[in-house]
Design a protein around this motif. Structure first.
Motif, PDB file in Angstrom:
ATOM      1  N   LEU A  89      -7.552   7.267 -26.827  1.00 11.18           N
ATOM      2  CA  LEU A  89      -7.006   8.344 -26.013  1.00 11.18           C
ATOM      3  C   LEU A  89      -6.364   7.770 -24.757  1.00 11.18           C
ATOM      4  O   LEU A  89      -6.785   6.729 -24.251  1.00 11.18           O
ATOM      5  N   SER A  90      -5.352   8.462 -24.261  1.00 11.63           N
ATOM      6  CA  SER A  90      -4.838   8.100 -22.942  1.00 11.63           C
ATOM      7  C   SER A  90      -5.911   8.428 -21.909  1.00 11.63           C
ATOM      8  O   SER A  90      -6.804   9.246 -22.159  1.00 11.63           O
ATOM      9  N   ARG A  91      -5.821   7.827 -20.736  1.00 12.35           N
ATOM     10  CA  ARG A  91      -6.817   8.111 -19.712  1.00 12.35           C
ATOM     11  C   ARG A  91      -6.743   9.574 -19.270  1.00 12.35           C
ATOM     12  O   ARG A  91      -7.779  10.194 -18.966  1.00 12.35           O
ATOM     13  N   ALA A  92      -5.544  10.142 -19.276  1.00 13.15           N
ATOM     14  CA  ALA A  92      -5.411  11.545 -18.910  1.00 13.15           C
ATOM     15  C   ALA A  92      -6.096  12.448 -19.935  1.00 13.15           C
ATOM     16  O   ALA A  92      -6.834  13.380 -19.591  1.00 13.15           O
ATOM     17  N   ASP A  93      -5.845  12.176 -21.223  1.00 16.31           N
ATOM     18  CA  ASP A  93      -6.496  12.976 -22.261  1.00 16.31           C
ATOM     19  C   ASP A  93      -8.014  12.790 -22.233  1.00 16.31           C
ATOM     20  O   ASP A  93      -8.779  13.746 -22.419  1.00 16.31           O
ATOM     21  N   VAL A 149     -17.194   6.926 -19.336  1.00 17.19           N
ATOM     22  CA  VAL A 149     -16.844   7.651 -20.558  1.00 17.19           C
ATOM     23  C   VAL A 149     -15.330   7.625 -20.780  1.00 17.19           C
ATOM     24  O   VAL A 149     -14.857   7.473 -21.919  1.00 17.19           O
ATOM     25  N   VAL A 150     -14.559   7.765 -19.713  1.00 13.49           N
ATOM     26  CA  VAL A 150     -13.094   7.671 -19.845  1.00 13.49           C
ATOM     27  C   VAL A 150     -12.701   6.294 -20.375  1.00 13.49           C
ATOM     28  O   VAL A 150     -11.846   6.176 -21.273  1.00 13.49           O
ATOM     29  N   ASP A 151     -13.342   5.233 -19.866  1.00 19.07           N
ATOM     30  CA  ASP A 151     -13.065   3.875 -20.355  1.00 19.07           C
ATOM     31  C   ASP A 151     -13.360   3.770 -21.848  1.00 19.07           C
ATOM     32  O   ASP A 151     -12.594   3.172 -22.616  1.00 19.07           O
ATOM     33  N   TRP A 152     -14.497   4.331 -22.277  1.00 15.46           N
ATOM     34  CA  TRP A 152     -14.889   4.267 -23.693  1.00 15.46           C
ATOM     35  C   TRP A 152     -13.912   5.035 -24.575  1.00 15.46           C
ATOM     36  O   TRP A 152     -13.502   4.540 -25.639  1.00 15.46           O
ATOM     37  N   LEU A 153     -13.545   6.240 -24.155  1.00 17.49           N
ATOM     38  CA  LEU A 153     -12.616   7.034 -24.950  1.00 17.49           C
ATOM     39  C   LEU A 153     -11.262   6.343 -25.077  1.00 17.49           C
ATOM     40  O   LEU A 153     -10.609   6.413 -26.131  1.00 17.49           O
ATOM     41  N   GLU A 154     -10.839   5.656 -24.031  1.00 13.89           N
ATOM     42  CA  GLU A 154      -9.579   4.916 -24.078  1.00 13.89           C
ATOM     43  C   GLU A 154      -9.686   3.721 -25.018  1.00 13.89           C
ATOM     44  O   GLU A 154      -8.803   3.481 -25.849  1.00 13.89           O
ATOM     45  N   ALA A 155     -10.816   2.976 -24.909  1.00 14.83           N
ATOM     46  CA  ALA A 155     -10.956   1.740 -25.675  1.00 14.83           C
ATOM     47  C   ALA A 155     -11.307   1.978 -27.146  1.00 14.83           C
ATOM     48  O   ALA A 155     -10.803   1.280 -28.026  1.00 14.83           O
ATOM     49  N   GLU A 156     -12.156   2.966 -27.418  1.00 17.12           N
ATOM     50  CA  GLU A 156     -12.686   3.136 -28.773  1.00 17.12           C
ATOM     51  C   GLU A 156     -12.054   4.308 -29.536  1.00 17.12           C
ATOM     52  O   GLU A 156     -12.086   4.324 -30.765  1.00 17.12           O
ATOM     53  N   LYS A 157     -11.520   5.292 -28.831  1.00 19.30           N
ATOM     54  CA  LYS A 157     -10.945   6.466 -29.489  1.00 19.30           C
ATOM     55  C   LYS A 157      -9.433   6.557 -29.293  1.00 19.30           C
ATOM     56  O   LYS A 157      -8.805   7.530 -29.747  1.00 19.30           O
TER      57      LYS A 157
END
Length: 345
Positions: free
Chosen positions: A301-305, A291-299
């Motif tokens: 977001l930084s990995r921290a956020d 999910v962190v990978d998806w949020l970084e790639a598609e949304k």
């Protein structure tokens, strides 16, 4: 233009009992096709009303015939590094019953004294037939009848939520049992995969080599005794090859619209990554990392956020905990979190 539609019937030549890229496809379809499949139940149709009533169903059950997959289906244009999207369009039982059983040595509590020998008699559930008053799809529930007839004066109604427990594509190498889930899907037993949902799988071999099976009329998260309400199923799916989704490293689930919450798309829907591993904690880590990978790639977001967002708004689910040696743990993000920013005047 109408989408191509194919039919695949339940025939011994159309099913297999292991995952391997070496199994030749039984059907070839273009991306975007719809396919209707006649599927055996997760026990390979070994349990019937008759042998359940006779008390011989569990004793005679051959686990080597369990979880057959209908396929493989070669999807044109699918290549390693792509993603195969499977949309679930229709699901319907093809027999008037389903069953649940407790087998020796299988299930979360298989070492408990009450269950170490299994339970001799499976429970049989009446599903009815289309056009009759007892048709489960119209009624919306399945009645659970305890073996001793006791229910505290109440009728136990299990919501009818059909889905397929087994949906997967060929792994890159090796030959694998059908029972444990894999990073390429398989026996993931994830009840969110009902009509209107979508499954995303990372393609490892040309054509993806998709197989499906293990119809369920209902199941709780985890399928803790090892079986759901197992039934033979007719399923219609759409298969589409998608590019540019390198974050899909294991199965992802897009849940169906929630009719009660469908006030504004995509309210009520979730996007869920399945982490698959023999270690429960590592399976959970894989789901969260996905999910962190998806949020970084598609949304963007930084990995921290992304990590903090998952912590405050994500949901972990134990989707499958009995098909050893691997667990399947889901990490779901509600898509209703993402709302278009107001236009600044």
């Amino acid at each position: 233009m109408a989408k191509p539609h194919f039919h695949l019937h339940n025939h011994p030549d159309h099913s297999h009992l292991r995952w391997s890229r070496a199994i030749p496809p039984v059907l070839t379809v273009p991306s975007g096709s719809e396919i209707t499949l006649e599927l055996p139940d997760g026990g390979g149709n070994q349990i019937t009303r008759e042998n359940a009533a006779a008390g011989t169903a569990v004793a005679s059950f051959d686990v080597g015939l369990a979880d057959p997959g209908v396929g493989p289906i070669y999807v044109e244009g699918a290549a390693p590094g792509d993603v195969l999207r499977v949309d679930f369009l229709a699901l319907e039982p093809t027999v008037d019953y389903g069953w649940t059983a407790v087998f020796p040595g299988f299930g979360l509590l298989c070492e408990d004294a009450d269950f170490v020998a299994g339970v001799a008699a499976p429970r049989i559930f009446d599903l009815g037939r289309p056009g009759r008053e007892d048709w489960v799809a119209d009624r919306g529930y399945v009645v659970f009848r305890p073996a001793d007839g006791a229910s505290g004066g109440e009728e136990i109604r299990i919501p009818y939520r059909p889905f397929l427990g087994l949906v997967g594509i060929a792994p890159a190498e090796g030959e694998h049992s059908m029972i444990p889930p894999l990073d390429t899907g398989g026996n993931i037993d994830t009840r969110a995969l009902g009509v209107g949902s979508s499954l995303y799988l990372p393609v490892k071999v040309p054509g993806a080599l998709l197989s499906l099976g293990d119809g369920h009329a209902a199941q709780g998260d985890g399928e803790v005794c090892g079986t759901a309400i197992e039934t033979r199923m007719r399923a219609t799916v759409r298969v589409t090859v998608e590019k540019g989704k390198s974050w899909v490293k294991s199965p992802w689930v897009l849940t169906a619209e929630d009719a009660a919450a469908a006030t504004a798309a995509p309210a009520g829907r979730e996007f869920m990554c399945l982490g698959v591993d023999s270690d429960l904690r590592e399976a959970t880590r894989k789901a969260v990392r996905g999910v962190v990978d998806w949020l970084e790639a598609e949304k963007a977001l930084s990995r921290a956020d992304a990590y903090m967002l998952v912590s405050i708004a994500g949901n972990l689910r134990m989707c499958e905990v009995v098909d050893m040696p691997n667990y399947a743990i889901g990490c779901a993000v509600p898509l209703g979190l993402f709302v278009a920013s107001p236009v600044q005047g």
